[in-house]
Scaffold this active site. Structure first.
Site, short mmCIF file in Angstrom:
data_model
loop_
_atom_site.label_atom_id
_atom_site.label_comp_id
_atom_site.label_asym_id
_atom_site.label_seq_id
_atom_site.Cartn_x
_atom_site.Cartn_y
_atom_site.Cartn_z
N GLU A 10 -12.95 -79.93 -25.39
CA GLU A 10 -11.85 -79.07 -25.83
C GLU A 10 -11.51 -77.93 -24.87
OE1 GLU A 10 -12.66 -77.90 -29.90
OE2 GLU A 10 -11.86 -79.79 -30.63
N GLU B 268 -12.77 -86.72 -32.41
CA GLU B 268 -13.23 -85.89 -33.51
C GLU B 268 -12.17 -85.82 -34.59
OE1 GLU B 268 -14.87 -81.96 -32.72
OE2 GLU B 268 -15.55 -82.64 -30.76
C1 GAL Z 1 -14.44 -79.14 -32.62
C2 GAL Z 1 -15.57 -79.06 -31.59
C3 GAL Z 1 -16.91 -79.45 -32.17
C4 GAL Z 1 -17.10 -78.79 -33.49
C5 GAL Z 1 -15.99 -79.21 -34.38
C6 GAL Z 1 -16.14 -78.74 -35.79
O1 GAL Z 1 -13.40 -78.34 -32.27
O2 GAL Z 1 -15.27 -79.91 -30.53
O3 GAL Z 1 -17.92 -79.10 -31.30
O4 GAL Z 1 -17.11 -77.41 -33.32
O5 GAL Z 1 -14.79 -78.70 -33.87
O6 GAL Z 1 -15.21 -79.38 -36.58
#
Ligand code: GAL
Length: 767
Positions: free
Chosen positions: A355, A427
């Site tokens: 990110e 994710e």
């Molecule tokens: C994303 C991040 C992860 C975790 C996740 C929580 O933005 O890449 O490491 O923090 O959010 O939902």
């Protein structure tokens, strides 16, 4: 030759210079993997494990060998190493290996290795420099070994290609010499022996998800040999999809953080392997090692069980402009590839800080390093924005657009940066909807449904290679994130590796083992207005019959319209009356009234839309039914208020055959269900562990989510619990790890779990 050095270390907080020359005093004796602090599972201070620590280990050289190296699989975060008072250097590890030659300092007997470990977060080392949503902990947390070699030896073996066309290996030697390669099958039968580093194999047995077949390759020179497992498979990733051996597969998986309760990441092989097995058990075909290279034991297990891996460089959102930070980032890229390139399960490298913003200068170098070191794999990089400049081979995007049950993933066409390249959702969910084991049922249900909603969309859009949800297990995090207690409750399983309801939503997508799982069980009083609310069933059956107090109510079918792309959509049981309503009305009128009662139960008396009651009111008037009667019916059929509790039975069928039954009734008798992941603990390169999970269940083996009883742990024999002696269940479950101690010969050990009901005993054998 590899000699493990994991047992019998001396450990002490702090460091004083005189210990470079003189032995540590007042130390604690420990084994590796070791965590500098045993922590509470939540509510602790992340500064508490950050500091300087001394580790000391005595060992002998191996006779007859000429060259010696110390090898660390991983220590957190960096260390100064001294052997026999000589400084070997400063090393950064974190998540990558350290190897240092000690030939000029080693003596025959009683060598003294001193590791001065610095566990502090260092802004010059990724992921540090800003806030980070995970903890790194501290310790020599992966194995340590002594490598001893003759004059000429094999420095490395690199599998350059292992696919349907055969094998290509490159072997790095200290001095050039003829190398022999021999390949054996799984049963150990020698298939071929050659001095060519590239060859084809007859009747090749390919590596796949269902059949992760591994050959054994022995690489030898007269004075040395190496053995490694090889899986042959062809991977193709393009805009049309992900192909394993030319078979298109939708990638469905979970992100994994490596930390465990109480000890951070410091657990040996069995715990690492169990994590991979749990993810595979849920039906996932891929895991992302968010956000750093993970244990070799974890990766080897992925090879063995057929779980694909997307690995990733350490980082979290922040990219520093400082030269040292950037140098360390590229160092991690290089070490990650060197550590992991021989794993057949590995499909791609994540070469961007998770990110982070675009940084073409840094990321073009990162891509170049990977392509130089591994010509058989592709790169990707994980973004949280859509219009990034994609220097990698495919685009990875964290899509958190699911904020309810009506939408899972954005249309891949909107991810403009991925144009011309394949796209993977790396994710989703996570912080958008955390859920705890002890949350109210509706929240646990929605958590599970959101995961299915995203999965549905991943199947729907051809433009996605698949989706990797956030995340496998709840994890410890910095004070700036999570639920204010240093935990992000984003897992499909909790930090103890116990399955949340969401895990059953994953399990329901598998064909094996007929399943009926209900999260929001209809019990009186847990829902607003004490009504029966529609409840969700996760099941791989194609129809479910509902019985109420043994009376058939109705057959329910999967929600195909709402989740058209899922193999096994969930069910919604929203009728508690079915055909059973007969209060002197004719069939048509009964149906109208039954439907209205179900409706009022669902939305609640206070939220009823009046127009929906016009027709039922008309029926009541026509039949001269007084309103008081309707209240009686409501109590009898929908609300349990003032009524004896109801027993529901769900019977699941597949193709007309009865497969599974689930009884939902008031919980009246209870027990602790204790499961040990393994009962034979084997001390090998290091100690062994077994996770022991304790579930508080009712007479139907249903976990009781509002149970928080305490248990106390006692051990007899050569084992120890890596947890406090007194634990309380969290929402009806908890786990802890039992470790073995060294023994001369096989010994028995007992774990006694004292509970308020009875003692539970688990017998282990230790060798
Ligand atoms: C994303 C991040 C992860 C975790 C996740 C929580 O933005 O890449 O490491 O923090 O959010 O939902």
């Amino acid at each position: 030759m590899k000699t493990s050095l994991n047992y019998g270390w001396h450990f002490k907080e702090g460091f004083s210079k005189e210990n470079i020359k003189t032995p540590l005093a007042d130390y604690e004796e420990v084994d590796i993997p070791h965590s500098v602090k045993r922590l509470p599972v939540n509510y602790f201070d992340e500064r508490s494990y950050q500091g300087i620590y001394s580790y000391e280990k005595y060992f002998d050289a191996i006779e007859g060998q000429k060259r010696f190296f110390l090898h660390f699989d991983g220590l957190m975060l960096q260390a100064d190493l001294y052997l026999n008072g000589n400084y070997l250097g400063h090393f950064i590890s974190g998540w990558v290996q350290i190897e240092v030659e000690i030939t000029s300092y080693i003596q025959k007997k009683n060598n003294r290795l001193l590791v001065v470990l610095d566990t502090r977060e260092d802004e010059n080392i990724p992921p540090f420099g800003k806030a980070v949503d995970y903890l790194t902990f501290g310790g020599i947390y992966r194995g340590v070994s002594l490598l001893s070699y003759p004059e000429n030896f094999i420095k490395d073996v690199i599998i350059e290609k292992a696919d349907k066309t055969g094998l290509k290996v490159s072997t790095l030697l200290e001095k050039e010499e003829k190398v022999t390669y021999s390949l054996s099958d799984k049963e150990g039968k020698l298939l071929l022996q050659t001095d060519k580093n590239e060859f084809t194999i007859e009747n090749l047995h390919l590596w796949s998800l269902e059949d992760p077949y591994l050959y054994t390759l022995k690489v030898s020179i007269p004075s040395d040999e190496r053995t490694l497992k090889v899986g042959f498979r062809t991977i193709r990733i393009d805009q049309s999809g992900f192909y394993l051996n030319e078979k298109k597969i939708k990638l469905i998986g979970l992100n994994r953080h490596q930390n465990y309760p109480f000890v951070g990441p410091s657990l040996p092989k069995s715990a690492q392997r169990e994590d991979a097995l749990l993810i595979k058990e849920l039906g996932c075909n891929i895991v992302r090692t968010s956000h750093y290279p993970q244990s070799e034991d974890f990766l080897s297990c992925c090879d063995e069980i057929g779980l694909l891996v997307l690995t990733e460089v350490p980082g979290w959102q922040h990219v520093s402009m400082e030269e040292t930070w950037r140098k360390n980032f590229l160092f991690f890229i290089e070490e990650m590839v060197k550590k992991e390139r021989n794993h057949p399960s590995l499909i791609a490298y994540g070469v961007r800080v998770d990110e982070s913003k675009d940084d073409d200068e840094l990321y073009s170098k990162a891509n170049e390093i990977v392509h130089q070191l591994d010509c058989s794999r592709v790169t990707t990089g994980v973004r949280n924005f859509k219009d990034s400049n994609c220097l990698e081979d495919f685009y990875s995007y964290n899509d958190f657009s699911c904020s309810g049950l009506s939408h899972g993933l954005d249309d891949p066409k909107t991810v403009s940066g991925a144009k011309g390249k394949a796209l993977l959702d790396t994710e989703n969910n996570g912080h958008m909807y955390p859920s705890k084991m002890y949350d109210p049922t509706n929240r646990r249900t929605e958590h599970a449904l959101r995961h299915l909603r995203v999965m549905n969309d991943a199947y729907k859009y051809d433009g996605y290679l698949g989706e990797i949800a956030w995340c496998a297990f709840d994890y410890n995090t910095h004070k700036d994130f999570g639920s204010g207690d240093h935990i992000c409750y984003h897992g499909v399983m909790d930090i103890y590796r116990n399955k949340k309801d969401c895990a059953y939503a994953y399990l329901s997508q598998k064909d094996e083992n007929p399943l009926i799982h209900v999260t929001n069980i209809p019990v009186s009083g847990d829902q607003d207005e004490a009504n029966f609310k529609p409840f969700v069933v996760f099941s791989n059956c194609d129809e479910i019959k509902l019985y109420r107090n043994e009376k058939f109510i109705k057959t329910f079918y999967p929600l195909k319209k709402e989740y058209p792309y899922l193999k096994h959509p969930p069910f919604l049981v929203d009728d508690f009356i079915g055909e059973t309503f007969s209060e002197g009305l004719n069939k048509k009128d009964s149906t109208v009234i039954a439907r209205a009662l179900n409706y009022v139960g669902d939305v609640g008396m206070a939220h009823v839309e009046k127009k929906k009651l016009i027709k039922p009111l008309f029926v009541l008037m026509k039949n001269h039914v007084p309103l008081s009667k309707v209240y009686d019916w409501y109590s009898k059929y929908i609300s349990c208020w003032g009524e004896k509790a109801v027993t529901f039975k769900l019977v699941g069928y597949n193709k007309g055959t009865e497969k599974v039954t689930k009884i939902l009734e008031p919980s009246v008798s209870f027990d602790y269900q204790v499961t040990a992941f393994k009962k034979e603990l084997v001390n090998e390169e290091t100690y062994d562990v077994a996770r022991v999970s304790v579930l508080f269940v009712d007479q139907n083996h249903i976990q009781q989510h509002y149970a928080f009883p305490s248990i106390s742990l006692e051990t007899e024999g050569p084992i120890e619990c890596l947890s406090p002696d007194i634990l309380s269940l969290q929402g009806g479950s908890v786990s802890f790890y039992v470790r073995s101690h060294k023994v001369e010969k096989e010994e028995k050990a007992r774990l006694i779990i004292h509970t308020d009901l009875s003692d539970k005993v688990v017998e282990f054998s230790v060798r």
